[in-house]
Motif scaffolding. Structure first.
Motif, short mmCIF file in Angstrom:
data_model
loop_
_atom_site.label_atom_id
_atom_site.label_comp_id
_atom_site.label_asym_id
_atom_site.label_seq_id
_atom_site.Cartn_x
_atom_site.Cartn_y
_atom_site.Cartn_z
N SER A 115 0.83 -1.21 0.00
CA SER A 115 0.00 0.00 0.00
C SER A 115 0.87 1.25 0.00
O SER A 115 0.54 2.25 -0.66
CB SER A 115 -0.92 0.00 1.23
OG SER A 115 -1.78 -1.12 1.22
N PHE B 146 -10.97 -3.42 3.00
CA PHE B 146 -11.08 -2.11 2.35
C PHE B 146 -9.76 -1.72 1.69
O PHE B 146 -9.77 -1.06 0.64
CB PHE B 146 -11.49 -1.03 3.36
CG PHE B 146 -11.72 0.31 2.73
CD1 PHE B 146 -12.88 0.56 2.01
CD2 PHE B 146 -10.76 1.31 2.82
CE1 PHE B 146 -13.08 1.79 1.39
CE2 PHE B 146 -10.96 2.54 2.22
CZ PHE B 146 -12.13 2.78 1.50
N SER B 147 -8.63 -2.12 2.29
CA SER B 147 -7.34 -1.85 1.65
C SER B 147 -7.27 -2.50 0.28
O SER B 147 -6.81 -1.91 -0.70
CB SER B 147 -6.19 -2.37 2.53
OG SER B 147 -6.06 -1.61 3.70
N ALA C 130 -9.67 -0.56 -1.99
CA ALA C 130 -9.13 0.77 -2.32
C ALA C 130 -7.97 0.65 -3.31
O ALA C 130 -7.82 1.47 -4.21
CB ALA C 130 -8.69 1.49 -1.05
N GLN D 61 -9.39 0.12 -6.67
CA GLN D 61 -9.93 1.38 -7.21
C GLN D 61 -8.87 2.45 -7.42
O GLN D 61 -9.17 3.54 -7.88
CB GLN D 61 -11.01 1.92 -6.25
CG GLN D 61 -12.24 1.04 -6.11
CD GLN D 61 -13.08 1.02 -7.36
OE1 GLN D 61 -12.99 1.92 -8.21
NE2 GLN D 61 -13.91 0.00 -7.52
N TRP E 70 -7.32 4.06 -5.08
CA TRP E 70 -7.41 5.11 -4.06
C TRP E 70 -6.20 4.95 -3.15
O TRP E 70 -6.27 4.36 -2.06
CB TRP E 70 -8.70 4.96 -3.27
CG TRP E 70 -9.95 5.07 -4.09
CD1 TRP E 70 -10.08 5.64 -5.32
CD2 TRP E 70 -11.25 4.58 -3.73
NE1 TRP E 70 -11.38 5.55 -5.76
CE2 TRP E 70 -12.13 4.91 -4.81
CE3 TRP E 70 -11.77 3.92 -2.63
CZ2 TRP E 70 -13.48 4.59 -4.79
CZ3 TRP E 70 -13.13 3.60 -2.60
CH2 TRP E 70 -13.97 3.93 -3.67
N PHE F 65 -6.33 6.23 0.66
CA PHE F 65 -7.25 5.44 1.48
C PHE F 65 -6.70 4.04 1.72
O PHE F 65 -6.86 3.47 2.80
CB PHE F 65 -8.63 5.37 0.82
CG PHE F 65 -9.41 6.65 0.89
CD1 PHE F 65 -9.79 7.19 2.10
CD2 PHE F 65 -9.75 7.33 -0.28
CE1 PHE F 65 -10.50 8.37 2.17
CE2 PHE F 65 -10.46 8.50 -0.22
CZ PHE F 65 -10.84 9.03 1.00
N ALA F 66 -6.07 3.46 0.70
CA ALA F 66 -5.52 2.11 0.85
C ALA F 66 -4.43 2.08 1.90
O ALA F 66 -4.38 1.16 2.74
CB ALA F 66 -4.99 1.62 -0.50
N SER G 4 -5.87 2.67 5.44
CA SER G 4 -6.59 1.48 5.87
C SER G 4 -5.65 0.35 6.25
O SER G 4 -5.88 -0.38 7.22
CB SER G 4 -7.54 1.02 4.75
OG SER G 4 -8.39 0.00 5.21
#
Length: 378
Positions: free
Chosen positions: A186, A277-278, A281, A284, A286, A289-290, A293
């Protein structure tokens, strides 16, 4: 200012916060190192990955040093016993960490491809081995370690290193590695561009899912283990010896906190949902956010282990009464009080300085950045 019992509890929170700070900051350093052979295929790409952490890894590692110092000062019995019963794995972690400073400093001293590749693998080794061994150590805490104190409070350990490599502990090592690789991927996705970022994105998607699944399975396994609980203990607001309490074991005791305080379900759920969610994200793209998270996931997984073990810190499988807890393995009231005053003064300074460093070092690292700063970067 506080009574002795409250101070003991406060220092449990503070030491836990130090380990959370370590796994959140230095965790992505380990993850980047572990991912070097996967996300970076050329020398320039490896330099891109290395330079995302090159300016901050030393500061991040201070969290671990500080946690060790806090253990020594606040929980001297735990510090002494843990370095006795976990001597070999701790030495392995230490030797693995040796490769980090020399790897960063020596890698680019020579243009020889074999030279650089050797140090790349050393940096990978220094990311993978500690990640696994940290998980193995935590797994063994849930099982208990075969040590005990005599009447003179001398500790004796009856186990062997191979005993630590039991199936559950190795499983925890895999969970730890997946979590740290997720955090590193991430971070790379956030800080890099091009092929390095794309490969890191794919790794983050996969490890986000694997971390959520493995951590959930870990909870099911813990429910089958014989946990520890204190059946009797003198007033915890007074100085205590570990041998002054009685400890019982029963299946599922480690998860009692979820029944007594249902609100604490939020801690493991944050770990599971954060990992999922990571992954989403990252899919996507993001990036911010990744990364946030994945940091929450790492913090929640470490916090879940701490809350489940509470008030135990170092359980004993061979002599449960010798198990060390936050109530009977702490320093004196005066020591804890003075240390708390130091923390209240210096912690805001450290956090402020750390935030400033990351603000100044923000931005993406690209292959063009490496070409433009050939002699100024790792």
């Amino acid at each position: 200012m506080f009574d002795y019992e409250t101070l003991k509890f406060i220092w449990w929170i503070l030491i836990g916060a130090l380990f959370v700070g370590f796994i959140v900051t230095d965790g992505f350093d380990f993850g980047v190192g572990a991912l070097l052979p996967i996300v970076a295929k050329t020398d320039e790409e490896r330099r891109v990955a290395i330079n995302t952490i090159g300016a901050t890894w030393e500061g991040n590692q201070v969290w671990l040093v500080t946690a060790g110092g806090a253990l020594f000062a606040a929980w001297p019995l735990i510090y002494a016993a843990s370095f006795s019963v976990l001597y070999i794995p701790l030495m392995l972690v230490l030797f693995a960490l040796f490769f980090r400073p020399v790897g960063f400093d020596y890698r680019s001293k020579e243009n020889n491809p074999q030279w650089r590749q050797a140090w790349d693998y050393a940096l990978c080794f220094s990311g993978v081995i500690p990640a696994i061994l940290f998980g193995v150590a935590v797994g063994n805490l849930f099982i208990g370690l075969p040590f005990q104190f005599d009447d003179n409070m001398m500790v004796s350990y009856t186990g062997h290193f191979v005993d630590l490599l039991n199936p559950f502990a190795l499983f925890c090592g895999v969970v730890s590695l997946s979590m740290i690789v997720l955090h590193g991927a991430s971070y790379l996705h956030l800080r890099t561009e091009g092929q390095v970022a794309e490969r890191a994105r794919r790794v983050a998607i996969i490890t986000g899912l694997s971390t959520a699944i493995l951590f959930s399975l870990g909870g099911l396994f813990v429910a089958q283990l014989k946990g520890y609980h204190i059946s009797s203990i003198p007033d915890v607001n007074t100085p205590l010896s570990p041998l002054m309490k009685t400890v019982d074991r029963s299946q599922g005791s480690w998860l009692t906190f979820l029944h007594v305080y249902p609100v604490l379900w939020l801690v493991p759920l944050t770990g599971i949902l954060g990992a999922l969610f990571s992954s989403f994200a990252a899919y996507q793209k993001w990036t911010g956010f990744a990364f946030i998270s994945s940091a929450k996931t790492s913090a929640a997984i470490v916090a879940t282990a701490g809350v489940a073990l509470f008030p135990f810190v170092l359980p004993s499988s061979s002599h449960p009464q010798s198990s060390l807890t936050i109530w009977d393995a702490t320093s004196s009231y005066l020591t804890l009080e003075i240390m708390l005053g130091v923390v209240l003064v210096f912690l805001p300074i450290v956090l402020g300085y750390t935030a400033w460093v990351y603000y100044m070092m923000r931005g993406k690292i690209s292959e063009q950045t490496i070409r433009d700063n050939q002699h100024g970067l790792y």
